[in-house]
Design an enzyme around this catalytic site. Structure first.
Site, PDB file in Angstrom:
ATOM      1  N   LYS A  83       0.852  -1.187   0.000  1.00 50.81           N
ATOM      2  CA  LYS A  83       0.000   0.000   0.000  1.00 50.81           C
ATOM      3  C   LYS A  83       0.893   1.243   0.000  1.00 50.81           C
ATOM      4  O   LYS A  83       1.772   1.385   0.870  1.00 50.81           O
ATOM      5  CB  LYS A  83      -0.883  -0.030   1.259  1.00 50.81           C
ATOM      6  CG  LYS A  83      -2.258   0.571   1.084  1.00 50.81           C
ATOM      7  CD  LYS A  83      -3.063   0.329   2.363  1.00 50.81           C
ATOM      8  CE  LYS A  83      -4.472   0.828   2.243  1.00 50.81           C
ATOM      9  NZ  LYS A  83      -5.170   0.816   3.543  1.00 50.81           N
TER      10      LYS A  83
HETATM   11  O1  G3P Z   1      -7.755   1.728   5.604  1.00 53.32           O
HETATM   12  C1  G3P Z   1      -8.155   2.949   5.090  1.00 53.32           C
HETATM   13  C2  G3P Z   1      -9.540   3.418   5.456  1.00 53.32           C
HETATM   14  O2  G3P Z   1     -10.459   2.409   5.250  1.00 53.32           O
HETATM   15  C3  G3P Z   1      -9.649   4.137   6.758  1.00 53.32           C
HETATM   16  O3  G3P Z   1     -10.970   4.351   7.165  1.00 53.32           O
HETATM   17  O4  G3P Z   1     -12.648   5.099   8.823  1.00 53.32           O
HETATM   18  O5  G3P Z   1     -10.207   5.567   9.240  1.00 53.32           O
HETATM   19  O6  G3P Z   1     -11.452   6.792   7.485  1.00 53.32           O
HETATM   20  P1  G3P Z   1     -11.335   5.495   8.240  1.00 53.32           P
END
Ligand code: G3P
Length: 217
Positions: A83
């Site tokens: 990633k």
């Molecule tokens: O892994 C990346 C993403 O899914 C993060 O989500 O909820 O922290 O914005 P969030």
């Protein structure tokens, strides 16, 4: 549409993978930092459980550092995906690693222009963050529609991995738009199961059956 778990928690991943509906896992530095144990060992364990793509993110922000870390992550397991953040160095590293046959997930994508760059750089996956756009008052799902349209126009093979999914509506909308994958925390995947009419209906079926065939008879 494929469903990934966005988590570094082995127990959550095991529990949901056992149901047979999970196609992969995404992690990020914030998620892995929360978990006990060595993060590389944890990533290997996750690969053994899910047997599908598992994204592990580099920490370096420099091109050479991204390449070195990316190659180390890719060597952990055949299921590992590197990633990389959507920066100039990230896009450069994406092109180099993709040319070497290493799968890359370009993350922290917040615009269609950025998604176009990820596809041009040969990314296997692009991760637009819908929830974080919603958080700042932009409709995150609008971005998914734009990316799907652009990728379709040019037959880009990069898969649209909808990230930062916060509720079942994000997932259903992503499926309607033709996104390839949604990655969600375990709690959001749990919410997909729920409907009050299912519970009410099952309760009635079982009560009617019990009336006709009382236990013990
Ligand atoms: O892994 C990346 C993403 O899914 C993060 O989500 O909820 O922290 O914005 P969030």
């Amino acid at each position: 549409m494929k469903l990934f778990i966005d988590s570094g928690n082995i127990k959550d991943i095991e529990t949901l993978c056992a149901l047979g509906i999970i196609d992969g896992v995404t992690t990020n530095p914030s998620l892995l930092a929360k978990e006990p144990g060595d993060y590389k060992e944890n990533l290997k364990k996750i690969c053994a459980i899910v047997k599908g793509p598992v994204s592990g993110e580099v920490i370096s922000t420099e091109y050479e550092g991204m390449l070195q870390e990316g190659r180390e992550i890719a060597k952990l397991d055949e299921h590992m995906v590197v990633k990389l953040p959507l920066t100039r160095n990230g896009i450069h590293a994406c092109k180099t690693l993709s040319n070497d046959g290493i799968r890359v997930n370009v993350t922290l994508v917040f615009s269609a222009a950025q998604a176009l760059l990820a596809a041009k750089a040969g990314a296997t996956f692009v991760s637009p963050f819908v929830g974080r756009l919603d958080d700042i008052g932009q409709t995150g799902m609008d971005l998914i529609g734009e990316i799907v349209q652009i990728y379709d126009n040019y037959d880009f093979e990069t898969e649209v991995l909808v990230a930062s999914c916060r509720n079942p509506i994000h997932i259903v909308d992503a499926a309607k738009m033709g996104a390839d994958i949604c990655t969600c925390p375990a709690v959001v995947i749990d919410q997909l199961f729920n409907h009050p009419l299912t519970n009410i209906g099952l309760d009635k079926f079982l009560k009617d059956w019990e009336k006709a065939y009382p236990s013990g008879k």
